[in-house]
Scaffold this motif. Structure first.
Motif, mmCIF file in Angstrom:
data_model
loop_
_atom_site.group_PDB
_atom_site.id
_atom_site.type_symbol
_atom_site.label_atom_id
_atom_site.label_comp_id
_atom_site.label_asym_id
_atom_site.label_seq_id
_atom_site.Cartn_x
_atom_site.Cartn_y
_atom_site.Cartn_z
ATOM 1 N N VAL A 96 -10.732 -3.912 -9.525
ATOM 2 C CA VAL A 96 -10.291 -2.539 -9.760
ATOM 3 C C VAL A 96 -8.988 -2.587 -10.557
ATOM 4 C CG1 VAL A 96 -9.531 -0.383 -8.682
ATOM 5 C CG2 VAL A 96 -11.333 -1.748 -7.600
ATOM 6 N N VAL A 97 -8.884 -1.755 -11.589
ATOM 7 C CA VAL A 97 -7.642 -1.686 -12.355
ATOM 8 C C VAL A 97 -7.046 -0.288 -12.262
ATOM 9 C CG1 VAL A 97 -8.315 -3.506 -13.978
ATOM 10 C CG2 VAL A 97 -8.787 -1.106 -14.550
ATOM 11 N N ILE A 98 -5.735 -0.216 -12.485
ATOM 12 C CA ILE A 98 -5.040 1.067 -12.544
ATOM 13 C C ILE A 98 -4.922 1.428 -14.018
ATOM 14 C CG2 ILE A 98 -2.982 2.351 -11.873
ATOM 15 C CD1 ILE A 98 -2.444 0.044 -9.840
ATOM 16 N N ALA A 99 -5.757 2.354 -14.462
ATOM 17 C CA ALA A 99 -5.840 2.683 -15.884
ATOM 18 C C ALA A 99 -4.673 3.560 -16.315
ATOM 19 C CB ALA A 99 -7.169 3.382 -16.181
ATOM 20 N N ASP A 100 -4.496 3.687 -17.630
ATOM 21 C CA ASP A 100 -3.372 4.453 -18.135
ATOM 22 C C ASP A 100 -3.518 5.958 -17.914
ATOM 23 O OD1 ASP A 100 -5.355 4.903 -19.962
ATOM 24 O OD2 ASP A 100 -4.237 4.198 -21.718
ATOM 25 N N ASP A 101 -4.690 6.418 -17.472
ATOM 26 C CA ASP A 101 -4.846 7.826 -17.103
ATOM 27 C C ASP A 101 -4.503 8.053 -15.635
ATOM 28 O OD1 ASP A 101 -7.005 6.800 -15.717
ATOM 29 O OD2 ASP A 101 -8.534 7.959 -16.777
ATOM 30 N N GLY A 102 -4.047 6.991 -14.952
ATOM 31 C CA GLY A 102 -3.628 7.098 -13.568
ATOM 32 C C GLY A 102 -4.726 6.873 -12.555
ATOM 33 N N ARG A 103 -5.954 6.747 -13.032
ATOM 34 C CA ARG A 103 -7.075 6.580 -12.113
ATOM 35 C C ARG A 103 -7.365 5.110 -11.843
ATOM 36 N NH1 ARG A 103 -10.582 10.802 -15.608
ATOM 37 N NH2 ARG A 103 -10.108 12.733 -14.488
ATOM 38 N N LEU A 104 -7.941 4.856 -10.669
ATOM 39 C CA LEU A 104 -8.477 3.537 -10.371
ATOM 40 C C LEU A 104 -9.853 3.427 -11.013
ATOM 41 C CD1 LEU A 104 -7.598 3.158 -6.570
ATOM 42 C CD2 LEU A 104 -6.308 2.311 -8.542
ATOM 43 N N LYS A 105 -10.100 2.303 -11.679
ATOM 44 C CA LYS A 105 -11.377 2.073 -12.357
ATOM 45 C C LYS A 105 -12.028 0.810 -11.796
ATOM 46 C CE LYS A 105 -10.286 5.200 -15.664
ATOM 47 N NZ LYS A 105 -11.057 6.392 -16.070
ATOM 48 N N ILE A 106 -13.269 0.947 -11.355
ATOM 49 C CA ILE A 106 -14.028 -0.208 -10.855
ATOM 50 C C ILE A 106 -14.635 -0.925 -12.055
ATOM 51 C CG2 ILE A 106 -15.908 -0.967 -9.354
ATOM 52 C CD1 ILE A 106 -15.618 1.743 -7.874
ATOM 53 N N ILE A 107 -14.152 -2.108 -12.364
ATOM 54 C CA ILE A 107 -14.585 -2.801 -13.577
ATOM 55 C C ILE A 107 -15.645 -3.869 -13.322
ATOM 56 C CG2 ILE A 107 -12.441 -2.346 -14.829
ATOM 57 C CD1 ILE A 107 -11.584 -5.241 -14.121
ATOM 58 N N ASP A 108 -15.955 -4.121 -12.057
ATOM 59 C CA ASP A 108 -17.002 -5.093 -11.734
ATOM 60 C C ASP A 108 -17.538 -4.762 -10.349
ATOM 61 O OD1 ASP A 108 -18.716 -7.191 -12.074
ATOM 62 O OD2 ASP A 108 -17.223 -8.769 -11.784
ATOM 63 N N LEU A 134 0.856 -1.190 0.000
ATOM 64 C CA LEU A 134 0.000 0.000 0.000
ATOM 65 C C LEU A 134 0.890 1.237 0.000
ATOM 66 C CD1 LEU A 134 -2.949 0.904 0.037
ATOM 67 C CD2 LEU A 134 -2.871 0.827 2.535
ATOM 68 N N THR A 135 1.342 1.616 -1.169
ATOM 69 C CA THR A 135 2.245 2.756 -1.311
ATOM 70 C C THR A 135 1.493 4.070 -1.157
ATOM 71 O OG1 THR A 135 1.892 2.851 -3.698
ATOM 72 C CG2 THR A 135 3.684 1.434 -2.918
ATOM 73 N N ALA A 136 2.255 5.164 -0.995
ATOM 74 C CA ALA A 136 1.656 6.490 -0.872
ATOM 75 C C ALA A 136 0.862 6.840 -2.133
ATOM 76 C CB ALA A 136 2.742 7.535 -0.610
ATOM 77 N N ASP A 137 1.385 6.435 -3.286
ATOM 78 C CA ASP A 137 0.698 6.723 -4.552
ATOM 79 C C ASP A 137 -0.662 6.033 -4.614
ATOM 80 O OD1 ASP A 137 0.496 7.651 -7.350
ATOM 81 O OD2 ASP A 137 0.770 5.536 -7.836
ATOM 82 N N ILE A 138 -0.699 4.775 -4.204
ATOM 83 C CA ILE A 138 -1.963 4.042 -4.237
ATOM 84 C C ILE A 138 -2.919 4.579 -3.176
ATOM 85 C CG2 ILE A 138 -3.003 1.799 -3.700
ATOM 86 C CD1 ILE A 138 -2.044 2.036 -6.555
ATOM 87 N N GLU A 139 -2.416 4.957 -2.017
ATOM 88 C CA GLU A 139 -3.285 5.559 -1.009
ATOM 89 C C GLU A 139 -3.936 6.833 -1.544
ATOM 90 O OE1 GLU A 139 -2.958 5.384 3.255
ATOM 91 O OE2 GLU A 139 -0.838 4.880 3.013
ATOM 92 N N GLU A 140 -3.160 7.623 -2.274
ATOM 93 C CA GLU A 140 -3.704 8.850 -2.870
ATOM 94 C C GLU A 140 -4.786 8.515 -3.887
ATOM 95 O OE1 GLU A 140 -2.234 12.813 -5.401
ATOM 96 O OE2 GLU A 140 -0.762 11.368 -4.641
ATOM 97 N N LYS A 141 -4.545 7.486 -4.694
ATOM 98 C CA LYS A 141 -5.538 7.071 -5.694
ATOM 99 C C LYS A 141 -6.803 6.552 -5.009
ATOM 100 C CE LYS A 141 -2.074 5.745 -9.182
ATOM 101 N NZ LYS A 141 -2.171 6.982 -9.946
ATOM 102 N N LEU A 142 -6.650 5.819 -3.912
ATOM 103 C CA LEU A 142 -7.801 5.328 -3.168
ATOM 104 C C LEU A 142 -8.582 6.490 -2.545
ATOM 105 C CD1 LEU A 142 -6.243 2.184 -1.433
ATOM 106 C CD2 LEU A 142 -8.173 2.161 -3.022
#
Length: 226
Positions: free
Chosen positions: A162-174, A132-140
């Protein structure tokens, strides 16, 4: 299907010999022939298998109750999406409607992929590798703010959905839609806020569990944090 069903295309897509890029317990996911899209098809026999696990009274329900594609399509009709404007798609795929295939009816959605054509990495894969890196915490945190703002109804937000899309955002895919078709959160603003807040809390809890040592099972961890 109801009269409100929207079709993406009237062509039949041939998937019988195609390779999936992902699959869940009940559905197969294929890259669509149109770039940037995917199509989900319910696995043959999955509804029968789901019925076998349910109680007598739940088995009185019609087949569509057990159809993940129909339930996802219905979830896209919630107010948070239909009245949410373009911003509601910052963290979820667009749903374009239905298309016939040679292995059953498919649901067409955005496909978040890498330049290579491979699917974007799941949050689960990232957490298992890097923690759980700082970057992922910020995205969450960004995703949590989005959920609070839109009041989007979801099931528990699991890292493999959840995927990490190429725009940097987390995307809920299901997992779009309330966890129960009869949830009071669908009808009460106060209940909906409580429901969404609880999904956010569980999202962070699950992310910490996935990146930890898993000394306790997820079931036990979830129970202790109710």
């Amino acid at each position: 299907m109801s009269q409100n069903i929207k079709f993406y295309s009237d062509q039949i897509l041939h998937l019988k010999d195609a390779r999936t890029f992902a699959q869940g317990q009940n559905r197969l996911c294929f890259a669509h022939s149109d770039d940037g899209l995917c199509i989900k098809v319910v696995k043959a026999g999955s509804i029968k298998a789901l019925r076998a696990k349910r109680s007598f009274f739940k088995n009185l329900r019609p087949d569509y109750y057990f159809d993940d594609n129909l339930n996802e399509y219905k979830a896209y009709q919630q107010n948070a999406i239909t009245n949410g404007g373009e911003g509601v798609f910052d963290h979820i795929p667009r749903c374009y409607g239905w298309q016939k295939t040679d292995i059953g009816m498919g649901l067409v959605l955005d496909y978040f992929k890498l330049p290579s054509g491979a699917p974007c990495e799941t949050l689960e894969t990232y957490l298992h590798r890097d923690g759980l890196t700082a970057d992922i915490e910020e995205k969450l945190n960004t995703l949590a703010h989005y959920l609070c703002t839109t009041q989007l109804m979801t099931k528990n937000i699991l890292p493999h959905n959840v995927v990490i899309a190429d725009d940097g955002r987390l995307k809920i895919i299901d997992g779009i839609g309330a966890s129960s078709a009869f949830s009071v959160a669908c009808f009460s603003k106060k209940a909906r806020k409580h429901y969404v807040d609880r999904r956010i809390q569980k999202m962070f809890l699950r992310a910490r569990w996935e990146s930890g040592d898993k000394a306790k099972s997820w079931t036990q961890t979830e129970k202790e944090n109710r």
